[in-house]
Design an enzyme around this catalytic site. Structure first.
Site, mmCIF file in Angstrom:
data_model
loop_
_atom_site.group_PDB
_atom_site.id
_atom_site.type_symbol
_atom_site.label_atom_id
_atom_site.label_comp_id
_atom_site.label_asym_id
_atom_site.label_seq_id
_atom_site.Cartn_x
_atom_site.Cartn_y
_atom_site.Cartn_z
ATOM 1 C CE1 TYR A 180 0.836 -0.529 4.523
ATOM 2 C CE2 TYR A 180 0.468 1.828 4.222
ATOM 3 C CZ TYR A 180 0.955 0.784 4.975
ATOM 4 O OH TYR A 180 1.562 1.019 6.173
ATOM 5 C CB CYS A 181 1.672 3.895 -1.563
ATOM 6 S SG CYS A 181 0.574 3.753 -2.989
ATOM 7 N NE ARG A 182 3.525 10.003 -0.242
ATOM 8 C CZ ARG A 182 4.474 10.687 -0.865
ATOM 9 N NH1 ARG A 182 4.282 11.093 -2.114
ATOM 10 N NH2 ARG A 182 5.608 10.964 -0.258
ATOM 11 C CB CYS A 186 -0.145 6.824 -4.147
ATOM 12 S SG CYS A 186 1.584 6.583 -3.741
ATOM 13 C CG PHE A 210 -1.453 5.222 6.663
ATOM 14 C CD1 PHE A 210 -1.631 4.172 7.555
ATOM 15 C CD2 PHE A 210 -1.301 6.511 7.171
ATOM 16 C CE1 PHE A 210 -1.644 4.395 8.924
ATOM 17 C CE2 PHE A 210 -1.316 6.738 8.532
ATOM 18 C CZ PHE A 210 -1.486 5.690 9.416
#
Lengths: 230, 230
Positions: A180-182, A186, A210
DNA sequence: CAAGTAGTATATTGATTACTTGACTATGGC
DNA sequence: GCCATAGTCAAGTAATCAATATACTACTTG
């Protein structure tokens, strides 16, 4: 006359609402809000990441502060800005949702840019939550380390996408990876998944990022995970 | 270089989001959105209510349409505009929430203007829902009749605030009245409560307005209520 | 206290926005 | 077909906004 007073009140009322709207009317400010949804940041680091001049970034931050969307604290030489509250992320998320649902042009842009992303394979938050306890699933936080430290999905390990190449051998083939990321737009997680698959790992991305996870009230941790890889 | 492509994508992405933000950056457009949350309306009726020129109102509506926040249909001479979807009301509501929670100036404006409104006495939606079945509680829709017809709280009767005076005798003293209008900052319900109390009725206002009630998924009706007063 | 870095304030530029005015289009009534 | 009405379009103006450049303040380090 009473109607004059009333008009005047309405003008002031909607004038106040419009202060918030104005703050949201600039692309760079929206990008700043998304970055601040990950963690607090200094003016300089925002300017560098977004590609704006320091002075210009500072001005945008002033605009956001006047709309009460961000707060700041000073620590030595640095001024750290942060979102003023959870509602602010909620606001930018709803704005994004409306854009997703209503703007045809937005739709096209996404399809064009993520033509290779297999959306059907993305893991929704609910599914990840269910399977997170399994020792087979490894959650990878692909954001820069500072954002991981400021807060991450409970149990995730920090593997910034730029470090992934040289840390591949630590990520054994037997496991299943969820990156996962932003946020949903993203690309860090997409890049990580691509690289992992190219090296024979089973990997998928989390649909959201997140901030969405945290906003949903799902388990988060900050600092460094006890058992984290290095 | 890849980062250039990426920057370009981000600029376009946030540019799309900013289209929505720009639409929300003008006080008059926010007022238009609130009116359209009640019912569809013609350009002319919006212009008259808000106090803008026809041409100017038309231009604001174009701006809202380009952001895909409103749709329109043509019927004879008239063009009716409406919100493009429920998420659009959700968006303006979240924006309002942020303003309420974060702007000190907003707080002051409200306290100043509603100094006489006893907020503790306002009825929350949940309470009204519970008591709505009682024959003792009469729900009054104080908005203009056209908005009532377009949709109202199930069981409410239409008593536009301007008609209240001459219809007072129809509202007997034994009942308990709950008045609502367009939203928390609309004054129609306040005025109605004031007038009812001045004539010996027990009356309170609903905290929220009709759009909030509908968005909460609570029971609504449109057209004219079968047993309604005239 | 001198030098360097992070950030803010101010003036200026060109671009965008809000609004007005007057011309124009579409629809319906007579 | 002619007129009135609802709405849009286009041009012009004043105000606001985004960005740059430059000067300035605040803090740290030596």
């Amino acid at each position: 006359m009473a109607t004059d007073t009333h008009r005047q009140f309405k003008d002031r009322l909607y004038g106040q609402f419009a202060r918030i709207g104005k703050a949201l009317s600039n692309p760079h400010r929206l990008e700043i809000l998304e970055l601040l949804a990950q963690s607090e940041r200094t003016v300089d680091s925002l300017a560098t990441e977004i590609g704006l001049s320091l002075a210009n970034t500072s001005q945008h931050l002033q605009a956001l502060r006047q709309a009460a969307l961000v707060d700041s604290r000073k620590d030595g030489l640095f001024v750290y800005y942060r979102l003023a509250g959870a509602e602010v992320f909620e606001l930018s998320r709803v704005l994004r949702t409306v854009a997703e649902g209503r703007l045809a042009e937005f739709e096209r842009l996404i399809r064009e840019h993520f033509s290779d992303r297999v959306d059907a394979e993305a893991v929704p938050m609910t599914e990840l939550l269910k399977r997170a306890r399994s020792k087979q699933v490894v959650i990878l936080d692909t954001r820069p380390a500072s954002e991981y430290i400021a807060g991450h999905i409970a149990g995730a390990i920090s593997v910034p996408v730029d470090d992934l190449q040289r840390r591949l051998q630590q990520l054994t083939k037997g496991k299943e990876y969820v990156a996962y990321c932003r946020g949903p737009y993203c690309v860090y997680a997409d890049r990580a998944v691509e690289m992992l698959r190219a090296h024979g790992r089973r990997a998928r991305r989390l649909t959201d990022g997140f901030p969405e996870w945290r906003a949903a009230g799902l388990p988060v941790t900050n600092g460094v995970e006890p058992g984290a890889l290095k």
